[in-house]
Write an enzyme that holds these catalytic residues in place. Structure first.
Site, PDB file in Angstrom:
ATOM      1  N   GLY A  10       0.745  -1.100  -0.072  1.00 22.89           N
ATOM      2  CA  GLY A  10      -0.086   0.267  -0.050  1.00 22.89           C
ATOM      3  C   GLY A  10       0.890   1.153  -0.099  1.00 22.89           C
ATOM      4  N   LYS A 206     -13.097   4.661  15.634  1.00 19.89           N
ATOM      5  CA  LYS A 206     -12.933   6.043  15.918  1.00 19.89           C
ATOM      6  C   LYS A 206     -13.203   6.945  14.655  1.00 19.89           C
ATOM      7  CE  LYS A 206      -9.226   6.873  13.190  1.00 19.89           C
ATOM      8  NZ  LYS A 206      -8.554   7.886  12.717  1.00 19.89           N
TER       9      LYS A 206
HETATM   10  N1  LIG Z   1      -3.598   8.813   5.909  1.00 19.89           N
HETATM   11  C1  LIG Z   1      -3.557   9.024   7.352  1.00 19.89           C
HETATM   12  O1  LIG Z   1      -3.205   9.837   8.014  1.00 19.89           O
HETATM   13  C2  LIG Z   1      -3.869   7.669   8.102  1.00 19.89           C
HETATM   14  C3  LIG Z   1      -3.395   7.723   9.363  1.00 19.89           C
HETATM   15  C4  LIG Z   1      -3.324   6.342   9.956  1.00 19.89           C
HETATM   16  C5  LIG Z   1      -4.033   5.363   9.561  1.00 19.89           C
HETATM   17  N2  LIG Z   1      -4.450   5.681   8.042  1.00 19.89           N
HETATM   18  C6  LIG Z   1      -5.030   4.284   7.659  1.00 19.89           C
HETATM   19  O2  LIG Z   1      -4.169   3.745   6.712  1.00 19.89           O
HETATM   20  C7  LIG Z   1      -5.110   2.975   5.737  1.00 19.89           C
HETATM   21  C8  LIG Z   1      -4.279   3.652   4.523  1.00 19.89           C
HETATM   22  O3  LIG Z   1      -4.676   4.679   4.181  1.00 19.89           O
HETATM   23  P1  LIG Z   1      -3.447   5.736   3.236  1.00 19.89           P
HETATM   24  O4  LIG Z   1      -3.792   7.171   3.811  1.00 19.89           O
HETATM   25  O5  LIG Z   1      -2.215   5.141   3.178  1.00 19.89           O
HETATM   26  O6  LIG Z   1      -4.304   5.426   1.974  1.00 19.89           O
HETATM   27  P2  LIG Z   1      -4.960   6.788   0.884  1.00 19.89           P
HETATM   28  O7  LIG Z   1      -6.315   7.104   1.419  1.00 19.89           O
HETATM   29  O8  LIG Z   1      -4.166   7.718   0.734  1.00 19.89           O
HETATM   30  O9  LIG Z   1      -5.397   5.704  -0.410  1.00 19.89           O
HETATM   31  C9  LIG Z   1      -5.076   5.869  -1.550  1.00 19.89           C
HETATM   32  C10 LIG Z   1      -4.634   4.451  -1.933  1.00 19.89           C
HETATM   33  O10 LIG Z   1      -5.419   3.598  -2.285  1.00 19.89           O
HETATM   34  C11 LIG Z   1      -4.737   2.960  -3.553  1.00 19.89           C
HETATM   35  N3  LIG Z   1      -5.838   2.472  -4.583  1.00 19.89           N
HETATM   36  C12 LIG Z   1      -6.726   3.352  -5.095  1.00 19.89           C
HETATM   37  N4  LIG Z   1      -7.567   2.491  -5.912  1.00 19.89           N
HETATM   38  C13 LIG Z   1      -7.258   1.247  -5.791  1.00 19.89           C
HETATM   39  C14 LIG Z   1      -7.580   0.066  -6.128  1.00 19.89           C
HETATM   40  N5  LIG Z   1      -8.636  -0.124  -7.002  1.00 19.89           N
HETATM   41  N6  LIG Z   1      -6.802  -1.105  -5.643  1.00 19.89           N
HETATM   42  C15 LIG Z   1      -6.078  -1.115  -4.516  1.00 19.89           C
HETATM   43  N7  LIG Z   1      -5.284   0.048  -4.474  1.00 19.89           N
HETATM   44  C16 LIG Z   1      -6.169   1.268  -4.757  1.00 19.89           C
HETATM   45  C17 LIG Z   1      -3.935   4.184  -4.293  1.00 19.89           C
HETATM   46  O11 LIG Z   1      -3.125   3.640  -5.244  1.00 19.89           O
HETATM   47  C18 LIG Z   1      -3.414   4.811  -2.833  1.00 19.89           C
HETATM   48  O12 LIG Z   1      -2.260   4.039  -2.606  1.00 19.89           O
HETATM   49  C19 LIG Z   1      -6.425   3.201   6.019  1.00 19.89           C
HETATM   50  O13 LIG Z   1      -7.117   2.205   6.358  1.00 19.89           O
HETATM   51  C20 LIG Z   1      -6.532   4.431   6.557  1.00 19.89           C
HETATM   52  O14 LIG Z   1      -7.498   4.797   7.585  1.00 19.89           O
HETATM   53  C21 LIG Z   1      -4.211   6.701   7.384  1.00 19.89           C
END
Ligand SMILES: NC(=O)c1ccc[n+]([C@@H]2O[C@H](COP(=O)([O-])OP(=O)(O)OC[C@H]3O[C@@H](n4cnc5c(N)ncnc54)[C@H](O)[C@@H]3O)[C@@H](O)[C@H]2O)c1
Length: 344
Positions: A10, A206
């Protein structure tokens, strides 16, 4: 024992931030980790006329999801999932939860038997009256031990080295310490607790509370109301965990970053809160707002509210969780947002 080979699955906002920490830490702890390469799986797409993998590997920056943050050069973007995890012994799952199922379909039977995993994904897996945290889903599907990391972590703040804390709910203490080495820095403090379910559920639930906080912002009810939503939300989170998951630890809610601290940070400035506020003030659907406001990032809270609604309905327990239920009805069933606080 050989050195751990890390793979990150990811590459969104959080995935890229965590890749920065991991890329630096494998070098710092090269007695434990192979520091030559940290492969990161990128769902390939074009950004400004170039492939995202090419941008990351040439410019060492994920310009779409984490602009203006340099990634260490040992972080290597790979568009093929199976190639990313080839030989890996430490798998880091960090993608929006909507995409996990497809990813596990591809990985099943293909990962190293001795690998360990950790999930940073926020959400729950629901099938009618059954509910699972993703650490258990990954563990069952791939046959590898899976821990969970969650905390008050806005990705951009962690990526720019501002002081933050997080919590790892570990399967074994030894694994917890290995994951701590992979992520901890002077300004990113990693706490360890023997509570995979509690840490995972706090991270998922949350986001529902954060949507409610955004509704409060949109209604311009002020800080007393927002604090009340956080308090009620945290209590519903705790009751939910204790009702449906045995052995969840009391400390996870008040003493760990994954509990109260994540509720606070998400309700003050997280994406769920910002978009929920715009839902109230803008007259647009969540789908439209996600596209307009999040630049490809995904909303989690409204989907978790729906999953939790399906589960609670199947268990005939909706009445015990009025805040979760209101968020679901406002987000998906057209309940007027002013009804949010009624009956809480
Ligand atoms: N962003 C934050 O601040 C944060 C902090 C803590 C936890 N999280 C959690 O981490 C997890 C990942 O979040 P993030 O912020 O890295 O992602 P994000 O919300 O930035 O998501 C985008 C990602 O999804 C991918 N994507 C889009 N379409 C896709 C598909 N069809 N198949 C597979 N991948 C696809 C994109 O390439 C990109 O890598 C989530 O569960 C989020 O809740 C996020």
């Amino acid at each position: 024992m050989g050195k751990e080979k890390v793979a990150i699955i990811g590459s969104g906002n959080w995935g890229s931030a965590i890749a920065k920490l991991a890329g630096n830490n494998v070098k710092k702890h090269n007695d434990v980790f192979d520091d030559s390469k940290v492969p990161i799986w990128v769902f390939e797409e074009e950004y400004e006329g170039r492939k995202l993998t090419e941008i990351i590997n040439t410019d060492h920056e994920n310009k779409k999801y984490l602009p203006d943050v340099k990634l260490p050069e040992n972080v290597v973007a790979i568009p093929d999932l199976l190639e990313t995890v080839k030989d890996a012994t430490a798998l880091v799952f960090v993608m929006p939860h909507q995409f996990l199922g497809k990813c596990l379909d591809q990985l099943e039977g293909k990962v190293n038997k001795d690998a360990k995993a950790i999930t940073l994904i926020k959400g729950v897996g629901v099938d009618g009256a059954d509910i699972h945290v993703f650490a258990d889903v990954i563990q069952d599907r791939l046959g590898v031990s899976c821990s969970a990391l969650s905390g008050a972590n806005i990705a951009n703040e962690v990526a720019t080295d501002r002081f933050s804390e997080t919590t790892i709910g570990y399967r074994t203490e030894e694994e917890g310490k290995m994951w701590q080495k992979l992520f901890q820095t002077a300004n990113f403090k990693v706490q360890l607790i023997d509570d995979v379910a509690g840490v995972s559920l706090c991270g998922a639930l949350k986001n529902i509370v954060a949507v409610a906080a955004g509704f409060i912002d949109g209604l311009e009810y002020g800080n007393n109301s927002k604090a009340a939503i956080m308090r009620i939300g945290l209590l519903e989170m705790k009751h939910f965990c204790q009702e449906f998951f045995k052995d969840v630890k009391e400390e996870s809610f008040l003493q760990e970053s994954a509990g109260v601290a994540d509720v606070i940070t998400s309700c003050l400035g997280g994406r769920n809160t910002r978009v929920a506020k715009a839902f109230v003030t803008g007259n647009k659907s969540f789908d439209e707002l996600e596209k307009e406001m999040l630049n490809g990032q995904k909303l989690q809270g409204i989907h978790t509210a729906k999953d939790v609604h399906v589960f609670l309905k199947a268990r005939d327990r909706l009445g015990a969780y009025p805040l979760f239920d209101k968020v679901y009805h406002i987000s998906w069933e057209g309940l007027p947002v002013a009804k949010l606080t009624e009956g809480l």
